[in-house]
Enzyme design. Structure first.
Site, PDB file in Angstrom:
ATOM      1  N   LYS A  75       0.830  -1.205   0.000  1.00 10.37           N
ATOM      2  CA  LYS A  75       0.000   0.000   0.000  1.00 10.37           C
ATOM      3  C   LYS A  75       0.863   1.253   0.000  1.00 10.37           C
ATOM      4  CE  LYS A  75      -3.841  -0.535  -0.101  1.00 10.37           C
ATOM      5  NZ  LYS A  75      -4.728  -0.823  -1.243  1.00 10.37           N
ATOM      6  N   HIS A  93      -1.310   3.356  -7.322  1.00  8.10           N
ATOM      7  CA  HIS A  93      -2.571   4.045  -7.635  1.00  8.10           C
ATOM      8  C   HIS A  93      -2.314   5.457  -8.161  1.00  8.10           C
ATOM      9  CE1 HIS A  93      -4.650   0.700  -5.860  1.00  8.10           C
ATOM     10  NE2 HIS A  93      -4.080   0.880  -4.699  1.00  8.10           N
ATOM     11  N   PHE A 132      -4.420  -9.851  -5.960  1.00  7.59           N
ATOM     12  CA  PHE A 132      -5.185 -10.315  -4.806  1.00  7.59           C
ATOM     13  C   PHE A 132      -6.661 -10.494  -5.164  1.00  7.59           C
ATOM     14  CE2 PHE A 132      -1.595  -8.373  -2.506  1.00  7.59           C
ATOM     15  CZ  PHE A 132      -1.359  -9.326  -1.516  1.00  7.59           C
ATOM     16  N   GLY A 198     -13.769 -12.575 -13.979  1.00  3.74           N
ATOM     17  CA  GLY A 198     -12.418 -12.245 -13.536  1.00  3.74           C
ATOM     18  C   GLY A 198     -12.058 -12.910 -12.221  1.00  3.74           C
ATOM     19  N   ILE A 309     -14.092  -1.208   0.903  1.00  5.14           N
ATOM     20  CA  ILE A 309     -12.784  -1.326   1.554  1.00  5.14           C
ATOM     21  C   ILE A 309     -11.741  -1.633   0.480  1.00  5.14           C
ATOM     22  CG2 ILE A 309     -11.428  -2.650   3.229  1.00  5.14           C
ATOM     23  CD1 ILE A 309     -14.077  -3.204   4.708  1.00  5.14           C
TER      24      ILE A 309
END
EC number: 1.5.1.7
Length: 358
Positions: A75, A93, A132, A198, A309
């Site tokens: 992250k 991101h 993930f 997916g 989330i």
């Protein structure tokens, strides 16, 4: 020698790791130098890394390492950093015009560092090398059903959540809650999964089928050019696993929320990209968190709760980390080589976006 540092995550409730002790050993066996920051949150005990030959360093000290180190994480980095000098590998991101993307890339420009964004680490066929997604869908579906159960019991919602030790513990708790809810429900919940083909959609579908629920399955051929998807309002739960692209039309709009005719009471946005201009669910603008997992969208007695989330797999950090690390290992083993398509493509994307700042 290629040197990699696994940094400690600073995001709250983040227990996942992109590198397992087993993968660290595989790298060391091939001549890599691996150092690992101490972390009280990481799902793997620090001694497991020490036992396979990793060098252990205090949390937050990656900043002081030589600039040739690859800094591996998941992250975002601390916002206090003014420049970035290392070669970073994580989910940045910053390549789809998310909030703060220019400020982040300016730090790389000032420091001379680089970013291998894992979201753009793809094969020649365009498939992500490591993701993930499966566990995001799996965990998102679990939370959606849990919240539906809570709505039935007392018209409430999930007030806080925590990671589960493993999938078996999660399944035991979910089965218990669902069994109680079914006693008071008129019927089993009607659930639609968007983007079911997916990784995310597969995970969501697997979880639901384990509960004995057969969801309605939509993919791009069912949604392209058809938004808003009014039919979704006729289901109890919507789980959005669709890939966010510039040509995706909105699935739902704000005017669909406060209607008494709506059957929909839970939305889990697994894709979760609210700051992107391409967000297909422009009914919210901020993510939810582990200590505040639900945003109640409805303003009348017809309940509608949102789960958004952005690190759902942290609900099952052990399984999701082992899976991700196994997927990523092959690419990490090619660091420093000049003929790795995935790494070259990721670097080209970074350089192209960086050039837009000039």
């Amino acid at each position: 020698m290629i040197r990699i540092c696994l940094r400690a995550e600073t995001k709250a409730f983040e227990k996942r790791s992109p590198l397992s002790p087993e993968s660290a050993k595989a790298l060391i066996d091939q001549g890599f130098h691996i150092c690992v920051e101490e972390s009280k949150e990481r799902c793997f005990d620090i001694e497991c890394f020490r036992d396979v030959g990793c060098t252990i360093i205090p949390s937050g000290t990656w900043i002081d390492l030589p600039s040739d180190f690859y800094i591996l994480g998941l992250k975002e980095l601390p916002e206090s950093l003014s420049k970035l000098t290392h070669k970073h590998i994580y989910f940045g991101h910053a390549f789809k015009e998310q909030v703060g993307w220019k400020q982040l890339l300016e730090k790389y420009k000032r420091g001379g560092g680089s970013l291998i964004d894992m979201e753009f680490l793809t094969s020649s066929e365009g498939r992500r090398v490591a993701a993930f997604g499966y566990w995001a869908g799996y965990c998102g579906a679990a939370l959606a059903v849990m919240n539906w159960c809570k709505q039935l019991s007392d018209r409430g919602f999930l007030s806080t959540i925590a990671s589960f030790k493993n999938r078996d513990v999660l399944s035991e708790e979910l089965n218990k809650q669902y069994a109680l809810a079914k006693k008071s429900a008129v019927s089993i919940p009607s659930i639609v999964v968007i983007g079911y083909k997916g990784r995310c959609g597969t995970g969501a579908t697997d979880l639901l089928q384990q509960l004995g629920i057969t969801p309605v399955l939509w993919d791009i051929e069912d949604t392209k050019g058809k938004g808003p998807l009014i039919e979704a309002l006729g289901h109890n739960i919507l789980i959005n696993c669709a890939l966010v692209t510039p040509d995706t039309e909105p699935f739902l709009l704000p005017e669909h929320i406060d209607t008494l005719e709506r059957k929909l009471s839970v939305i889990c946005d697994v894709s979760c990209d609210p700051t992107s201009p391409y967000n297909p669910l422009p009914i919210y603008s901020e993510t939810t968190t582990f200590n505040r997992p639900i945003q109640r969208l409805s303003k009348n007695e017809n309940l509608l709760d949102l789960i958004a989330i952005d690190h759902l797999p942290s609900l099952l950090p052990l399984e999701s980390s082992l899976d991700f690390s196994d997927q990523l290992l092959g690419t990490l083993l090619q660091l420093g080589q000049t003929d790795c398509y995935e790494l070259n493509a990721a670097n080209s994307t970074f350089q192209a976006v960086l050039a837009t700042l000039e």
